[in-house]
Design a protein around this motif. Structure first.
Motif, PDB file in Angstrom:
ATOM      1  N   THR A  81       0.836  -1.192   0.000  1.00 54.68           N
ATOM      2  CA  THR A  81       0.000   0.000   0.000  1.00 54.68           C
ATOM      3  C   THR A  81       0.872   1.243   0.000  1.00 54.68           C
ATOM      4  O   THR A  81       1.909   1.287   0.675  1.00 54.68           O
ATOM      5  N   ASN A  82       0.482   2.220  -0.790  1.00 54.65           N
ATOM      6  CA  ASN A  82       1.178   3.500  -0.839  1.00 54.65           C
ATOM      7  C   ASN A  82       0.315   4.619  -0.281  1.00 54.65           C
ATOM      8  O   ASN A  82       0.665   5.800  -0.418  1.00 54.65           O
ATOM      9  N   THR A  83      -0.819   4.265   0.317  1.00 53.67           N
ATOM     10  CA  THR A  83      -1.685   5.313   0.838  1.00 53.67           C
ATOM     11  C   THR A  83      -1.074   5.927   2.093  1.00 53.67           C
ATOM     12  O   THR A  83      -0.601   5.232   2.990  1.00 53.67           O
ATOM     13  N   THR A  84      -1.104   7.232   2.141  1.00 51.42           N
ATOM     14  CA  THR A  84      -0.552   7.975   3.274  1.00 51.42           C
ATOM     15  C   THR A  84      -1.571   8.021   4.416  1.00 51.42           C
ATOM     16  O   THR A  84      -2.759   7.755   4.212  1.00 51.42           O
TER      17      THR A  84
ATOM     18  N   LYS B  88       2.659  14.366  -2.254  1.00 51.95           N
ATOM     19  CA  LYS B  88       3.106  13.109  -1.659  1.00 51.95           C
ATOM     20  C   LYS B  88       1.939  12.143  -1.470  1.00 51.95           C
ATOM     21  O   LYS B  88       2.083  10.944  -1.647  1.00 51.95           O
ATOM     22  N   ASP B  89       0.759  12.696  -1.098  1.00 50.13           N
ATOM     23  CA  ASP B  89      -0.420  11.846  -0.916  1.00 50.13           C
ATOM     24  C   ASP B  89      -0.814  11.145  -2.215  1.00 50.13           C
ATOM     25  O   ASP B  89      -1.437  10.082  -2.174  1.00 50.13           O
ATOM     26  N   LEU B  90      -0.469  11.721  -3.340  1.00 56.19           N
ATOM     27  CA  LEU B  90      -0.909  11.203  -4.635  1.00 56.19           C
ATOM     28  C   LEU B  90       0.172  10.397  -5.342  1.00 56.19           C
ATOM     29  O   LEU B  90      -0.033   9.954  -6.473  1.00 56.19           O
ATOM     30  N   GLU B  91       1.318  10.199  -4.704  1.00 56.26           N
ATOM     31  CA  GLU B  91       2.403   9.454  -5.340  1.00 56.26           C
ATOM     32  C   GLU B  91       2.178   7.948  -5.231  1.00 56.26           C
ATOM     33  O   GLU B  91       1.805   7.432  -4.171  1.00 56.26           O
TER      34      GLU B  91
END
Length: 534
Positions: free
Chosen positions: A61-64, A139-142
């Protein structure tokens, strides 16, 4: 609702003989399948077979924290821009849009298109979304992907692309037909569903397999169906799926599936359906509410072959209730919303009267097994608390394929999928039992009263001088106090009124009733399972 993926090897060792029906079903599936595809079911099955031989890897997961901590109202503001919908500019009959990661949707699914030129990945682009008032940083959208997707089709009005199917969360999906709204959900697979602990805060042990990757076949300009493939993965199993969606008054979904077990499990749930039942006339609410009923489904219907048709009204129990109906040759089952009159719900916002039933017909012989019903306590309508699925008697060996193909009808015309020679339990009402002392006074006697209205062709064709007989069985935990059969002069059909007393409140009470004339069945079997007292 709270909502918590592809097909196996090209060489499949089947543990069932191919019946003529299975052969016909297979030919039908082959005819319906797109030809000359660069990628198909067997390719997904090969991926599932390879995956099951490897140790399970949880999705990354890459979700912040900002995305994970979104409230529902915030997450709902993030919407895909329909001017960017797949195939919109090409004028094709179907379009695709996508869900953003966030809230509890924290892992991405890979999305692909299959066309004449091969397989093409659909990349995530934050510019394809509206974010409303939600403030997110770069960063949230990376490194994000899609949390699921929607299928759109002009099902109600020409040139207006309504949403007709959605995949989001684990292996959940929902479908609607014409003039319907989303209600109950289907799932790709259920594993160890609600092995009950009955202890607050203690996990049930259920595992939620998830679709990890999808491939959608580009439709032709005149296509009336859409085909897609999906790959499923979980700690205990992998699977390959082909879905063929045909929208209409009843939208129909044909499912071809191949499952591989990675490790032993207690319970394998095939063709699972998930729904919600809070209260209704069969189980009135104890709290003040202007709505007479709140539910996405009000009963489980089984077509069991030799045992005939069985209607099981749902309950919202005080503790987890699990029950099974063993079947040698399953003909069909489904969670049904048998009432579609607005005044049965009086809800202008959620419109429970427009929510469809889901009826499942196996394609081919599934062999012996059980339809399992799980009923879970809930105090509100936002939680799905009803699960029904097929549980085969014979489990596949680890790593070996097992195939299950079936068709799901999403319908508000439930009688179309019923035996035309039988009548059905159109409504079930429950109240305290009373004994009449005179023409004006009735006194509670500690019994429980049920009023069942049976309707349908078998009763309509009865001669005027014929009165059907109610055959009632209350099992070994109660006794029948009274039963009556009277003609329903207001709405047609016949009404069965029965009163029962339960011997032991700590044990369920099972009541069965059907109508007959001489020895001829006139109705399905109404089967009410009164859960243990709270």
């Amino acid at each position: 609702m709270n909502h918590s993926t592809l097909q196996g090897s090209a060489t499949t060792t089947s543990r069932r003989f191919a019946s003529p029906l299975a052969v016909v079903a297979g030919l039908w599936m082959a005819i319906m399948a797109p030809s000359c595809l660069a990628f198909g079911f067997e390719d997904v099955a090969a991926k599932a077979k390879k995956l099951v031989e490897q140790e399970y890897q949880a999705p990354e997961t890459n979700t912040t924290p900002t995305l994970r901590e979104l409230e529902y109202e915030q997450y709902a503001q993030i919407q895909y821009r329909m001017d960017q919908a797949i195939w919109r500019e090409e004028g094709l009959p179907f379009q695709l849009s996508f869900f953003h990661e966030g809230m509890h949707y924290v892992s991405a699914v890979e999305m692909n298109i299959i066309d004449d030129n091969g397989v093409h990945e659909i990349p995530f682009d934050a510019n394809d979304f509206h974010y409303g008032d939600v403030k997110l940083s770069e960063k949230d959208l990376e490194g994000l992907g899609f949390a699921g997707f929607r299928i759109h089709y002009p099902i109600n009005t020409p040139n207006v692309f309504d949403e007709i199917m959605v995949f989001q969360g684990a292996s959940y999906f929902r479908v609607v037909g014409k003039n319907q709204i989303y209600g109950l959900s289907g799932r790709g697979l259920a594993i160890d569903t609600e092995t009950p602990s009955n202890k607050p805060g203690v996990p049930s042990g259920e595992e939620f397999p998830a679709f990890r990757e999808f491939w959608v076949v580009k439709p032709e300009p005149d296509s009336q169906s859409l085909t897609l493939f999906a790959l499923l993965d979980s700690p205990s199993a992998t699977g390959a799926y082909r879905f063929v969606l045909r929208p209409g008054d009843d939208s129909v979904l044909d499912v071809k599936s191949r499952i591989f077990l990675r490790k032993p499990i207690k319970k394998l749930g095939i063709a699972p359906l998930t729904s919600m039942f809070l209260f209704g006339p069969s189980q009135p609410t104890s709290t003040l509410n202007y709505r007479p009923a709140i539910h996405d489904s009000n009963g489980l219907l089984l077509h069991t072959g030799k045992a005939g048709w069985i209607w099981r009204p749902l309950v919202n129990p005080t503790q987890v209730e699990v029950s099974n109906q063993h079947v040698e040759e399953l003909k069909g089952f489904g969670l049904l919303q048998r009432s579609h009159a607005f005044h049965d719900y009086e809800d202008l916002v959620d419109r429970y009267d427009l929510r469809p039933s889901a009826w499942i017909e196996p394609q081919g012989d599934w062999g012996p097994g059980s339809v399992e019903l799980v009923e879970i306590p809930t105090q509100n309508e936002t939680n799905d608390n009803i699960v029904a699925f097929w549980k085969p008697d014979e489990m596949p060996a680890l790593g070996e394929p097992i195939d299950f193909n079936y068709r799901i009808y999403w319908t508000m015309n439930e009688s179309k999928h019923h035996d035309p020679a039988l009548s059905w339990a159109d409504s079930t009402m429950r109240s305290r039992g009373e004994v009449r002392q005179n023409d004006l006074i009735r006194k509670p006697d500690g019994s429980l009263a049920f009023v069942i209205d049976f309707k349908g062709p078998a009763l309509e064709s009865l001669a005027a001088d014929i009165r059907p007989t109610a055959v009632i069985d209350v099992g070994d935990n109660g006794k029948l106090v009274e039963s009556r059969v009277i003609r329903n002069v207001a709405e047609g059909g016949w009404r069965v009124i029965l009163r029962v007393k339960r011997d032991d409140e700590t044990k369920p009470l099972e009541i069965r009733a059907h109508l007959e004339e001489s020895t001829r069945h006139l109705s399905e079997t109404w089967f009410y399972r009164m859960p243990v007292a709270g």
